[in-house]
Write a protein that holds these residues in place. Structure first.
Motif, PDB file in Angstrom:
ATOM      1  N   ALA A 237       0.831  -1.216   0.000  1.00 52.98           N
ATOM      2  CA  ALA A 237       0.000   0.000   0.000  1.00 52.98           C
ATOM      3  C   ALA A 237       0.860   1.258   0.000  1.00 52.98           C
ATOM      4  O   ALA A 237       0.560   2.233  -0.699  1.00 52.98           O
ATOM      5  CB  ALA A 237      -0.944  -0.014   1.197  1.00 52.98           C
ATOM      6  N   SER A 238       1.927   1.260   0.793  1.00 55.11           N
ATOM      7  CA  SER A 238       2.792   2.448   0.838  1.00 55.11           C
ATOM      8  C   SER A 238       3.534   2.612  -0.488  1.00 55.11           C
ATOM      9  O   SER A 238       3.725   3.738  -0.956  1.00 55.11           O
ATOM     10  CB  SER A 238       3.776   2.358   2.001  1.00 55.11           C
ATOM     11  N   GLU A 239       3.952   1.507  -1.095  1.00 56.44           N
ATOM     12  CA  GLU A 239       4.626   1.607  -2.390  1.00 56.44           C
ATOM     13  C   GLU A 239       3.690   2.203  -3.440  1.00 56.44           C
ATOM     14  O   GLU A 239       4.113   3.003  -4.282  1.00 56.44           O
ATOM     15  CB  GLU A 239       5.128   0.239  -2.846  1.00 56.44           C
TER      16      GLU A 239
ATOM     17  N   ARG B  69       1.173   4.222  -2.802  1.00 55.56           N
ATOM     18  CA  ARG B  69       0.945   5.631  -2.469  1.00 55.56           C
ATOM     19  C   ARG B  69       2.145   6.500  -2.843  1.00 55.56           C
ATOM     20  O   ARG B  69       1.994   7.586  -3.405  1.00 55.56           O
ATOM     21  CB  ARG B  69       0.649   5.780  -0.976  1.00 55.56           C
ATOM     22  N   PHE B  70       3.355   6.010  -2.506  1.00 51.10           N
ATOM     23  CA  PHE B  70       4.554   6.805  -2.764  1.00 51.10           C
ATOM     24  C   PHE B  70       5.055   6.665  -4.196  1.00 51.10           C
ATOM     25  O   PHE B  70       5.838   7.481  -4.659  1.00 51.10           O
ATOM     26  CB  PHE B  70       5.677   6.398  -1.806  1.00 51.10           C
ATOM     27  N   GLY B  71       4.639   5.593  -4.872  1.00 44.14           N
ATOM     28  CA  GLY B  71       5.081   5.369  -6.242  1.00 44.14           C
ATOM     29  C   GLY B  71       6.359   4.576  -6.363  1.00 44.14           C
ATOM     30  O   GLY B  71       6.893   4.402  -7.465  1.00 44.14           O
ATOM     31  N   GLY B  72       6.880   4.091  -5.226  1.00 46.92           N
ATOM     32  CA  GLY B  72       8.111   3.311  -5.266  1.00 46.92           C
ATOM     33  C   GLY B  72       8.441   2.774  -3.891  1.00 46.92           C
ATOM     34  O   GLY B  72       7.824   3.158  -2.889  1.00 46.92           O
ATOM     35  N   PRO B  73       9.429   1.894  -3.802  1.00 45.33           N
ATOM     36  CA  PRO B  73       9.799   1.295  -2.519  1.00 45.33           C
ATOM     37  C   PRO B  73      10.741   2.173  -1.715  1.00 45.33           C
ATOM     38  O   PRO B  73      11.287   3.165  -2.211  1.00 45.33           O
ATOM     39  CB  PRO B  73      10.490   0.000  -2.933  1.00 45.33           C
ATOM     40  N   TYR B  74      10.927   1.791  -0.472  1.00 49.49           N
ATOM     41  CA  TYR B  74      11.904   2.375   0.456  1.00 49.49           C
ATOM     42  C   TYR B  74      12.972   1.305   0.633  1.00 49.49           C
ATOM     43  O   TYR B  74      12.663   0.148   0.916  1.00 49.49           O
ATOM     44  CB  TYR B  74      11.210   2.684   1.769  1.00 49.49           C
ATOM     45  N   LEU B  75      14.242   1.673   0.469  1.00 45.10           N
ATOM     46  CA  LEU B  75      15.296   0.669   0.401  1.00 45.10           C
ATOM     47  C   LEU B  75      16.480   1.055   1.282  1.00 45.10           C
ATOM     48  O   LEU B  75      16.908   2.214   1.302  1.00 45.10           O
ATOM     49  CB  LEU B  75      15.766   0.536  -1.048  1.00 45.10           C
ATOM     50  N   ASN B  76      17.014   0.066   2.002  1.00 46.22           N
ATOM     51  CA  ASN B  76      18.307   0.195   2.677  1.00 46.22           C
ATOM     52  C   ASN B  76      19.324  -0.613   1.881  1.00 46.22           C
ATOM     53  O   ASN B  76      19.021  -1.736   1.444  1.00 46.22           O
ATOM     54  CB  ASN B  76      18.270  -0.368   4.099  1.00 46.22           C
ATOM     55  N   ILE B  77      20.542  -0.096   1.728  1.00 40.13           N
ATOM     56  CA  ILE B  77      21.537  -0.797   0.918  1.00 40.13           C
ATOM     57  C   ILE B  77      22.938  -0.351   1.327  1.00 40.13           C
ATOM     58  O   ILE B  77      23.129   0.762   1.838  1.00 40.13           O
ATOM     59  CB  ILE B  77      21.286  -0.531  -0.587  1.00 40.13           C
TER      60      ILE B  77
END
Length: 376
Positions: A94-96, A98-106
Motif C-alpha cells: 500500500a505504501s509503495e 501511495r509513494f510510487g516506489g519502494p523504500y530501500l536500505n543498501i
C-alpha cells in the motif's frame, strides 16, 4: 539544448552517475571523471526513499537495487531510555502504491556496483583528480593530476562537500564543522547471537541519536550510525579509528535493546560531520554544481543522496529543454532551491519522523515528472 554538446561530470557518486545516466538517455555526450582508482565495497549504508527509487527506475536500476538491498518492513522511532515507540511508518504494498516506489536500505558499495551500469561502458574515467578548470568563451578546459587535459561544453561538479569544481566557481572556503561526529560500524548479524531487531530503528536521545539497520534482504549485515556532540575536530583525516567501548560509552544509559546491538559492533570508526552555510549560487558560465557540492546535508534525514539524484534528474531535464546553459541553469536552480532548502532545514532540526510526520510531500515527489520552474 543541442544534444551533441560534450558534458564532463566530475565525481562518480550517486548524483554524478544519475545525472550522467539521464543525460546519456537524452542523447548527450557525457564523460564522468572520478578520482578514486575503482569502486569497492567499503563505506557505509544508505537509505533510498521512494522519490529516489522512482528516478533510478527510469535508469533501469530498480530491480538490481532491490535485489542487492532490503525493502524494510518499517521505520521505527524509539525513545532512548524507555524504548517507547514514538512513531512507525510501515512500508508495504500500500505504501509503495501511495509513494510510487519502494523504500530501500543498501550498502553504498552495492549501490555503486549497480549504478556504474546506468551509464554506457567506458563513460567513467577513474584515477582522475581535477586540479584546474579554465573557462573560455566556447568551452571549459579540465586538467587532471594524471596529466590528462580535455575540453567540455558544460562541466557538472558532483564531487562532494569538498568539491574542487565549487572552489573554481565560488572560491576556496572550508566546510563548516557542525559540532557533532558520527560513530559508524558495519558488522555481521550473527554477532547478535540470536537477538532479533527490527529492520530500521532510530533511537532518539536528548542530544544524540543512533540508527541501526539491515542492508540486505538476507538480514546478515547491520550498519549502525550514531551521532553525538563534539566541540572540535582537530584532525585532517576523513575519519579516525574508534572502538566498541567508545561506541557504548557514547550511548551510555540508552535502552538495553540498543546496547545489545552495540555490544556486537566491530571495526568502529568516527567521522566528523560538516555542512556549509546556504549559498544559492549553484552555477556560473558553463559550470554547474549538484548534490553536496552545492547543498551539503547533515545526515539526520537520510536525504543527502536523495537530493543528489533529484538534482541530476532535474538538471538533465533543464539541459534538454533549453538551448543556452545559463537559461538551463536558472531553471534548475529555480526548481530545486526551494525544495532543497526545506530538506536542509529539517535535516538541521533533526526532526524527521521523530513523531507523526507528513511524509507524502517528500516520498511522493518524482523528479522526472515534477513541473520545472521557468527561469526568471
Amino acid at each position: 539544448m543541442k544534444n551533441q554538446k560534450r558534458i564532463a561530470v566530475v565525481g562518480a557518486g550517486l548524483g554524478g552517475l544519475s545525472a550522467a545516466g539521464f543525460l546519456q538517455r537524452a542523447g548527450f555526450d557525457v564523460t564522468v571523471y572520478e578520482q578514486a582508482p575503482s569502486f569497492s565495497r567499503i563505506g557505509a549504508g544508505i537509505i533510498l526513499s521512494a522519490n529516489v527509487m522512482k528516478a533510478l527506475r527510469r535508469l533501469g536500476a530498480e530491480g538490481a537495487l532491490v535485489e542487492a538491498g532490503i525493502k524494510p518492513h518499517s521505520y521505527i522511532s524509539r525513545a532512548w531510555d524507555s524504548g517507547e515507540k514514538m512513531y512507525e511508518i510501515i512500508f508495504d504494498a500500500a505504501s509503495e502504491e501511495r509513494f510510487g516506489g519502494p523504500y530501500l536500505n543498501i550498502h553504498r558499495g552495492d549501490l555503486h556496483a549497480v549504478l556504474e551500469h546506468v551509464v554506457t561502458p567506458g563513460t567513467i574515467i577513474f584515477n582522475s583528480r581535477l586540479i584546474d578548470l579554465k573557462e573560455t568563451s566556447h568551452s571549459v578546459r579540465l586538467v587532471f593530476d594524471n596529466g590528462v587535459e580535455t575540453e567540455a561544453d558544460i562541466v557538472i561538479g558532483a564531487d562532494g562537500i569538498r568539491s574542487r569544481v565549487r572552489e573554481f566557481l565560488l572560491g576556496n572556503e572550508a566546510p563548516r564543522f557542525v559540532g557533532s561526529v558520527a560513530h559508524r560500524a558495519i558488522f555481521a548479524t550473527e554477532s547478535l547471537r540470536g537477538f532479533e531487531i527490527p529492520d530500521c530503528t532510530k533511537w532518539w536521545g536528548r542530544d544524540r541519536h543512533i540508527l541501526p539497520y539491515f542492508m540486505t534482504s538476507r538480514r546478515d549485515e547491520i550498519y549502525a550510525i550514531g551521532v553525538v556532540p563534539q566541540a572540535t575536530w582537530d584532525s585532517d583525516a576523513a575519519s579516525l579509528p574508534s572502538s566498541r567501548d567508545e561506541f557504548l560509552a557514547a550511548f551510555d544509559g540508552f535502552h538495553d535493546d540498543l546496547r545489545r546491538v552495540l555490544e556486537a559492533a566491530e571495526d568502529v570508526s568516527v567521522w566528523p560531520i560538516y555542512d556549509r552555510e546556504r549559498n544559492d549560487r549553484w552555477s556560473g558560465g558553463r559550470i554547474v554544481l549538484l548534490g553536496d557540492a552545492c547543498h551539503p546535508m547533515r545526515p539526520y534525514m537520510a536525504a543527502g543522496g536523495a537530493m543528489a539524484v533529484e538534482d541530476g534528474a532535474i538538471l538533465s531535464r533543464c539541459l534538454a529543454t533549453f538551448d543556452e546553459p545559463a537559461e538551463a541553469f536558472r531553471c534548475y536552480e529555480a526548481t530545486r532551491i526551494p525544495r532543497v532548502a526545506d530538506v536542509q532545514r529539517i535535516s538541521i532540526e533533526n526532526s524527521w519522523m521523530r513523531g507523526p510526520t507528513d511524509t507524502d510531500w517528500f516520498y511522493c515527489y518524482d523528479p522526472c515528472t515534477a513541473p520545472l520552474t521557468p527561469p526568471s
